[in-house]
Design a protein around this motif. Sequence first.
Motif, short mmCIF file in Angstrom:
data_model
loop_
_atom_site.label_atom_id
_atom_site.label_comp_id
_atom_site.label_asym_id
_atom_site.label_seq_id
_atom_site.Cartn_x
_atom_site.Cartn_y
_atom_site.Cartn_z
N ALA A 14 0.83 -1.21 0.00
CA ALA A 14 0.00 0.00 0.00
C ALA A 14 0.86 1.26 0.00
N ALA A 15 2.00 1.21 0.67
CA ALA A 15 2.90 2.36 0.68
C ALA A 15 3.50 2.59 -0.69
N ALA A 20 3.76 5.69 -5.91
CA ALA A 20 3.52 5.69 -7.36
C ALA A 20 2.45 6.71 -7.73
N ALA A 21 1.38 6.79 -6.93
CA ALA A 21 0.29 7.73 -7.23
C ALA A 21 0.78 9.18 -7.09
N ALA A 22 1.60 9.43 -6.07
CA ALA A 22 2.14 10.77 -5.88
C ALA A 22 3.06 11.15 -7.04
N ALA A 23 3.82 10.19 -7.52
CA ALA A 23 4.71 10.45 -8.66
C ALA A 23 3.90 10.81 -9.90
N ARG A 24 2.74 10.17 -10.07
CA ARG A 24 1.89 10.49 -11.23
C ARG A 24 1.33 11.91 -11.12
N VAL A 25 0.99 12.32 -9.91
CA VAL A 25 0.52 13.69 -9.71
C VAL A 25 1.63 14.68 -10.05
N ASP A 55 -6.97 9.34 -1.41
CA ASP A 55 -7.76 8.18 -0.97
C ASP A 55 -6.85 7.02 -0.56
N LEU A 56 -5.77 6.81 -1.31
CA LEU A 56 -4.81 5.76 -0.95
C LEU A 56 -4.14 6.07 0.38
N GLY A 95 5.93 10.57 -0.90
CA GLY A 95 4.64 10.88 -1.52
C GLY A 95 3.48 10.91 -0.57
N LEU A 96 3.64 10.38 0.67
CA LEU A 96 2.51 10.39 1.59
C LEU A 96 2.18 11.81 2.02
N VAL A 97 3.20 12.59 2.31
CA VAL A 97 3.04 14.03 2.56
C VAL A 97 4.16 14.75 1.81
N PRO A 98 4.01 16.05 1.58
CA PRO A 98 5.08 16.78 0.89
C PRO A 98 6.35 16.83 1.73
#
Length: 441
Positions: A14-15, A20-25, A55-56, A95-98
Amino acid sequence: MSRLSSEPVAGLPAAREITAAAARVDELTAVLPGPGQRSPEQRTAVTEARRHARDLVDAFLRSHVDRLYDEVTGDRSRFLRLDEVCAAVAEAVPGLVPTRAQVDAELRLIPTEKEGLDIDQSILVGHLLRSDVAGPHLLEAMRRPTARALSLLPEFTRTGVAALDAVRVEVHDGAAHLTMQRDDCLNAEDNAQVEDMETAVDLAMLAPSVRVGVLRGGVMTHPRYAGRRVFSAGINLRCLQAGQISYVDFLLRRELGYIAKIVHGLSGERDRAWDGDVVQKPWIAAVDSFAIGGGAQLVLACDRVVAERDAFFSLPAAQEGIVPGLGNLRLGRVANGRLSRQVILAGRRVSASEPDGKLFFDEVVPAEEMDAAVAAEVARMDAPAVVANRRMLNLAEEPQDWFRAYLAEFAVQQARRLYSEDVMHKVTRFAAAPRAAAVTG
């Protein structure tokens, strides 16, 4: 080890999804113009990508927040302040927080050009504070003395004076007089003033010679109040308009830091002692002219309040579009629900001379009698049983679980309000307002 596994949380599937999602943003925003110049379609694309990433994060923290907190604090052996926790989490799970660098860069942008990274921090803070494991430990960490105060303490103990940029502290007859001296902006608070206020409160709490604390505004040079004392105009709206009000280092730090220390005391090694021997002292607010917004929040945190006859109290945060800190929680101590709604939702000002003023101000005197009235209150609060009884009153009125639950929701709601359409409109309007209007809230 309290963690279920020695594997770092970054290794959890999950981490890795979060990273990965943060990298896409980041990839998406890197090829787009700044937030203020994006088309509706571009804004929608960024919003959807961020919502998926958030959401993740939310789902991950629901299951792993305590494990994550234990990892960054060494199983709660280290007491990290909130900004340090956020920075450590950014390293532990990218990516979890800036990162700290991203937060600092965003702080240099006007609100309409920000990406809304405060919202990402708010998700983490909300989960931390809701946790029965991480939450109490974080609150204790935030109520420990700052390194700056500890470095200044020997000289302050020797001289009884600390001259900080925004606050001057002087000790007289067992009372530490904290004079807010942002004379050009009516003591409107910004990041720098919160830093100085926490240092000043720490010094007053730590100094053995101090038994009572007094908060008062100094004499102003601002054209509308030149030569007069002013307590506080609340948040500095010019700094808010410029994007220079930090979510963690201002909006959260003042509530978990120096105001929490005034109400609940300074924590330390003795916090776990059988007698709960934390440093607590009574606090008096001396209100000249007005206590607006954050100034009104300070009034609600103090044990006794002296006001000049023409002073008034107001919490106009709803009109500004934000949440007035812990004002919503603490106003109920002194006012009924209907009056609380009049003050917070409808922007009612309560003057010291009207009947309802008695709910906010203990003593109301002419301006020329303020010094004598403050001295009388110091003498009244400098009694052996005051500390123990104020501690029990605060425990009854604001139990730590209530305090923590409120802060958890406040952390999320305040971040969302900062990026709402109406607040964006207001801060833009403040940019063009006359200087006097922009600092009085």
